[in-house]
Design an enzyme around this catalytic site. Structure first.
Site, short mmCIF file in Angstrom:
data_model
loop_
_atom_site.label_atom_id
_atom_site.label_comp_id
_atom_site.label_asym_id
_atom_site.label_seq_id
_atom_site.Cartn_x
_atom_site.Cartn_y
_atom_site.Cartn_z
N ALA A 158 46.86 -82.07 -16.30
CA ALA A 158 46.59 -82.86 -15.10
C ALA A 158 46.27 -82.26 -14.08
O ALA A 158 45.97 -81.12 -14.01
CB ALA A 158 47.90 -83.68 -14.87
N GLY B 152 48.28 -81.90 -20.24
CA GLY B 152 47.83 -83.14 -20.34
C GLY B 152 46.60 -83.23 -21.44
O GLY B 152 46.28 -83.88 -21.96
N GLU C 239 47.79 -83.48 -24.70
CA GLU C 239 48.33 -84.60 -24.90
C GLU C 239 47.23 -85.42 -25.06
O GLU C 239 47.45 -86.40 -25.83
CB GLU C 239 49.13 -85.14 -23.69
CG GLU C 239 50.55 -84.28 -23.41
CD GLU C 239 51.24 -84.70 -22.17
OE1 GLU C 239 50.61 -84.40 -21.07
OE2 GLU C 239 52.32 -84.90 -22.14
N GLU D 239 53.64 -76.95 -18.67
CA GLU D 239 54.33 -77.98 -17.71
C GLU D 239 55.63 -77.31 -17.32
O GLU D 239 56.05 -77.36 -16.06
CB GLU D 239 54.48 -79.42 -17.72
CG GLU D 239 53.28 -80.40 -18.24
CD GLU D 239 52.43 -80.27 -19.40
OE1 GLU D 239 52.59 -79.30 -20.05
OE2 GLU D 239 51.68 -81.10 -19.61
N1 3HC Z 1 44.84 -78.53 -11.78
C1 3HC Z 1 43.98 -78.46 -10.62
N2 3HC Z 1 43.32 -77.16 -10.58
C2 3HC Z 1 43.40 -76.34 -11.69
C3 3HC Z 1 44.15 -76.52 -12.76
C4 3HC Z 1 44.89 -77.90 -12.93
N3 3HC Z 1 45.59 -78.27 -13.76
N4 3HC Z 1 44.09 -75.54 -13.49
C5 3HC Z 1 43.50 -74.69 -12.83
N5 3HC Z 1 43.04 -75.11 -11.68
C6 3HC Z 1 42.08 -74.45 -10.75
C7 3HC Z 1 42.86 -73.23 -10.12
O1 3HC Z 1 43.55 -73.54 -9.00
C8 3HC Z 1 41.42 -72.21 -9.70
O2 3HC Z 1 41.52 -72.85 -8.65
P1 3HC Z 1 40.55 -71.81 -7.60
O3 3HC Z 1 39.25 -71.13 -8.11
O4 3HC Z 1 40.26 -72.73 -6.27
O5 3HC Z 1 41.49 -70.89 -7.02
C9 3HC Z 1 40.56 -72.66 -10.92
O6 3HC Z 1 41.04 -73.82 -11.43
C10 3HC Z 1 40.36 -71.69 -11.94
O7 3HC Z 1 41.63 -71.33 -12.49
P2 3HC Z 1 42.33 -69.82 -12.88
O8 3HC Z 1 41.93 -69.00 -11.79
O9 3HC Z 1 43.55 -70.08 -13.16
O10 3HC Z 1 41.23 -69.62 -13.87
P3 3HC Z 1 41.61 -68.64 -15.37
O11 3HC Z 1 40.28 -68.83 -16.08
O12 3HC Z 1 42.34 -67.59 -14.95
O13 3HC Z 1 42.46 -69.73 -16.36
C11 3HC Z 1 43.45 -71.64 -17.01
C12 3HC Z 1 42.38 -71.02 -16.78
C13 3HC Z 1 44.40 -70.79 -18.26
C14 3HC Z 1 43.20 -73.21 -17.63
C15 3HC Z 1 44.67 -71.68 -15.93
O14 3HC Z 1 43.89 -72.00 -14.75
C16 3HC Z 1 45.74 -72.40 -15.88
O15 3HC Z 1 46.76 -72.22 -16.82
N6 3HC Z 1 45.89 -73.73 -15.63
C17 3HC Z 1 46.97 -74.58 -15.39
C18 3HC Z 1 47.31 -75.52 -16.79
C19 3HC Z 1 48.44 -76.07 -16.55
O16 3HC Z 1 49.55 -75.96 -15.84
N7 3HC Z 1 48.39 -77.70 -17.22
C20 3HC Z 1 49.48 -78.49 -17.02
C21 3HC Z 1 49.02 -79.25 -15.86
S1 3HC Z 1 50.66 -80.58 -15.72
C22 3HC Z 1 50.14 -81.77 -16.87
O17 3HC Z 1 49.30 -81.78 -17.44
C23 3HC Z 1 50.98 -82.81 -16.46
C24 3HC Z 1 51.28 -83.97 -17.83
O18 3HC Z 1 51.73 -83.63 -18.70
C25 3HC Z 1 51.37 -85.19 -17.34
#
Ligand code: 3HC
Length: 686
Positions: A63, A102, A105, A125
């Site tokens: 998400a 997500g 998912e 998450e």
């Molecule tokens: N939403 C919004 N922005 C995100 C994001 C997300 N899910 N994931 C990454 N970003 C942004 C980061 O803030 C960063 O922004 P910036 O360049 O402005 O600082 C940019 O994308 C690049 O991210 P990273 O620096 O972390 O890049 P990496 O290549 O090192 O890592 C990644 C990539 C492994 C995808 C890592 O970003 C990550 O782990 N992201 C989070 C994944 C996550 O937590 N997903 C679950 C979200 S909650 C959800 O899905 C709820 C659902 O179940 C309903």
């Protein structure tokens, strides 16, 4: 505005492509585009199957976290996933990069999943204080099995494509062009009915129903890891609910648990920390086009605990290291410890024996200082005295090649004074690793007055390469982390004299969520650290303990007594020492409340953090939080000291400190920034 989702037809397969850099987060436009694409497939009789794929570095990484806390925009992600699963035509997810949260998912909503072998899968998450709220807690156990699902939803880690394939999470591993093979796969399955739906599977749930103790055993086994966190238990409950049918009812349970977490303070703190960690790598006041220097080999001076740990970071990342010591036995001991640590990692299955040999093979141990002449980066990790450091840097200046970066691992000393002993202060930087240096994620990058921008950029890039989180600090005693430790230590020690016990003070810290309190930490690190070694010179409680050989855990005695399993118990002898000191100093014993301990040891840290900010020794409040979470185990669900202070209210922090001001005496002075922000009703963090 153009949609991030586009479609094109490849014969009778509709290929749906997301292009939403940087990580294809599932923001509103992506969700709307996906639903529209499924509607398109339903409405076009010539379409027999659908492939969902992503452009760029990764499949959907979850998400869009930036949307959290804002008014919701329809459709919700759970509806999107359901719409995909309920499509009357087969939908194939084509996965590369990381299918996270997500994103996974969405993949689980698809009827089939294919992936390249480098793809990784996870539901992180829990690290955001949440649970997979788009059917993930219901579909994942049905596809991967309950034990694996529990591990994934509560740990938040990733699994590789091979494991995903073995679990049945992936239907086919692809070698070569992903899109082409995914389309071919869709052609293969386009006529198969009924469509396999993750939400309707029951075989793996039946296995779990046969083992009713599974959930409680899992809770017990992980109790220590989950202590203080709300999200792991909510994740377990949601998976537990999956065992009772029907699916549609259970998905509502998941939604309620998700919304409950989302409204809580822990999720807010953990989501704040997600962005804080990423912001920390950005250096202010440096031209955007600053290029890092090439670092192809590293020199380390000192093969002690720190030098060895530091070296291992580079070796593990495939960067050769030359390590220098003064004497052969110290060198052998140091390299022997490194090998032992690698072998222990291999014994746990986290490295292969070949990788151990590869890492150790890239190490050149030597007694010859001149061997450092070719290194691109040289890190000094010797005794913490200015004289010795300056002597080493003068020598380095004479032999290091032009453009080499000269770094000190000092944890307190003035990097500018160290730099002044060279003719190239622009190449000097502090790289403060935390012990054990091969494990702890934090790296304080200390920016000297003359440190060149490209040296800083190199340090930050290198940190990422060796899997550290780097934070820039200015030159001040103890930088960010250790400087904030000092007021805590001073007040904790005074509280002992005034009537608190080590046990009470430590308990308050542990209940707050710290891994240990100040005295447990002293016993672990060594009560004798920094001790003057004169048994007749006893000026404080610590001197008295050190003089009696109570050096902490290593001697089975410190602020606590330890049994042979290193279990602590309060020490009558330590209490005697404290009582003696109290009498000698003429301090009156009184009841100390837990709240006073919080105000004098934690509020004072916030005050010191505010001073660090106002002096420009940290770039931003969130950097201080990153230091304390990664360097000292501050509970991430409280977001770090500065975020926590904001959550408590800065006026409350100021009032608490005013309560204690007289007792703290000349050891304490207010940060003007804290007073100003509290007065204006402002916060440190956004
Ligand atoms: N939403 C919004 N922005 C995100 C994001 C997300 N899910 N994931 C990454 N970003 C942004 C980061 O803030 C960063 O922004 P910036 O360049 O402005 O600082 C940019 O994308 C690049 O991210 P990273 O620096 O972390 O890049 P990496 O290549 O090192 O890592 C990644 C990539 C492994 C995808 C890592 O970003 C990550 O782990 N992201 C989070 C994944 C996550 O937590 N997903 C679950 C979200 S909650 C959800 O899905 C709820 C659902 O179940 C309903």
């Amino acid at each position: 505005m153009t949609s991030p989702i586009s479609t094109h037809k490849h014969h009778d397969i509709l290929v749906v492509t997301s292009n939403n850099p940087p990580v294809n987060a599932l923001g509103a436009a992506v969700r709307q585009g996906l639903v529209a694409a499924i509607e398109q497939a339903e409405g076009d009789a010539s379409v027999k199957a659908v492939v969902i794929r992503c452009e760029g570095q990764t499949f959907f990484a979850g998400a869009d976290i930036t949307e959290f806390g804002k008014p919701p925009v329809m459709p919700w992600l759970p509806e999107v996933v359901d719409r995909i699963e309920n499509c009357s035509k087969p939908v194939v997810a084509a996965i590369h990069g990381t299918a996270l949260g997500g994103g996974l998912e969405i993949a689980l909503g698809c009827h089939y999943r294919v992936a390249v072998s480098s793809a990784r899968f996870g539901v992180p998450e829990v690290k955001l204080g949440l649970l997979p709220g788009a059917g993930g807690t219901q579909r994942l156990p049905r596809v991967a099995g309950v034990p694996k699902a529990l591990e994934m939803v509560t740990g938040g880690g990733m699994i590789g494509a091979k494991e995903a394939s073995d679990l049945g999470l992936i239907d086919r591993l692809i070698e070569g062009d992903l899109q082409q093979h995914a389309v071919a796969y869709a052609e293969e399955v386009k006529d198969i009915r009924p469509l396999p739906k993750s939400s309707e599977r029951d075989d793996k749930l039946a296995e779990a129903r046969a083992n009713p103790g599974l959930f409680d055993d899992f809770r017990k086994a992980n109790a220590r890891k989950f202590r203080g966190f709300e999200a792991p238990e909510a994740n377990i409950k949601a998976v537990e609910a999956a065992l009772a049918k029907p699916y549609a009812q259970r998905v509502l349970d998941e939604r309620n648990l998700f919304m409950g977490l989302m409204a809580g303070s822990q999720a807010r703190a953990q989501q704040y920390f997600f962005f804080a960690e990423r912001k920390a790598s950005k250096i202010e006041g440096i031209p955007d086009d600053t290029r890092p220097r090439d670092i192809t080999n590293v020199g380390v001076i000192g093969a002690g605990t720190m030098g060895g740990g530091i070296s291992m970071n580079f070796l593990s990342a495939g960067i050769p290291v030359t390590i220098v010591e003064m004497a052969q036995d110290a060198l052998d001991r140091g390299t022997g410890t490194m090998r032992k640590n690698y072998e222990a990692t291999a014994a746990k299955g986290r490295m292969t024996p070949e990788q151990v040999e590869q890492a150790m093979g890239a190490l050149t141990p030597t007694l010859d200082f001149a061997a450092l002449a070719d290194c691109d980066l040289i890190i000094e990790a010797v005794f913490e005295t200015m004289e010795i450091k300056q002597e080493i840097f003068t020598k380095l200046d004479a032999i290091a090649k032009p453009g080499a970066i000269l770094a000190s691992n000092t944890s307190y000393l003035n990097v500018d004074e160290i730099a002044a002993s060279t003719s190239r202060p622009q190449d000097v930087v502090g790289l403060h690793f935390f012990s054990p240096a091969n494990i702890m994620k934090l790296l304080e990058v200390v920016r000297g007055a003359k440190t060149a921008p490209d040296v800083l950029v190199t340090a930050m890039a290198l940190a990422k390469k060796i899997k550290k989180v780097a934070v820039v600090a200015g030159v001040c005693h103890g930088f960010i982390g250790n400087r904030m430790l000092m007021p805590r230590q001073v007040e904790a020690t005074k509280l002992l004299l005034e009537g608190a016990t080590p046990d009470q003070i430590d308990r308050v810290h542990v209940e707050f969520g710290m891994p240990m309190g100040p005295f447990q930490m002293a016993d672990l690190a060594g009560v004798d650290i920094g001790w003057h070694r004169d048994v007749n010179r006893i000026e404080n409680i610590r001197d008295a303990l050190a003089a009696e050989g109570r050096w902490g855990q290593k001697k089975n005695a410190g602020f606590y007594d330890y049994d042979d399993k290193r279990r602590p118990s309060p020490s009558a002898r330590v209490q005697e020492i404290i009582d003696d000191f109290r009498t000698k100093e003429g301090v009156e014993k009184r009841e100390i409340s837990d709240q006073e301990i919080v105000e004098r040891t934690l509020y004072t840290m916030v005050n010191e953090g505010a001073k660090i900010l106002e002096e420009g020794m940290a770039q931003r409040a969130s950097d201080i939080d990153v230091v304390w979470i990664y360097g000292y185990g501050w509970p991430v669900y409280r977001g770090g000291p500065m975020f926590w202070a904001d959550t408590e209210g800065l006026d409350k922090i100021v009032a608490g400190l005013k309560n204690q001001e007289a007792r703290m005496g000349s050891d304490f002075s207010f940060s003007q920034l804290l007073l100003d922000k509290a007065g204006a009703g402002e916060k440190f963090t956004r």
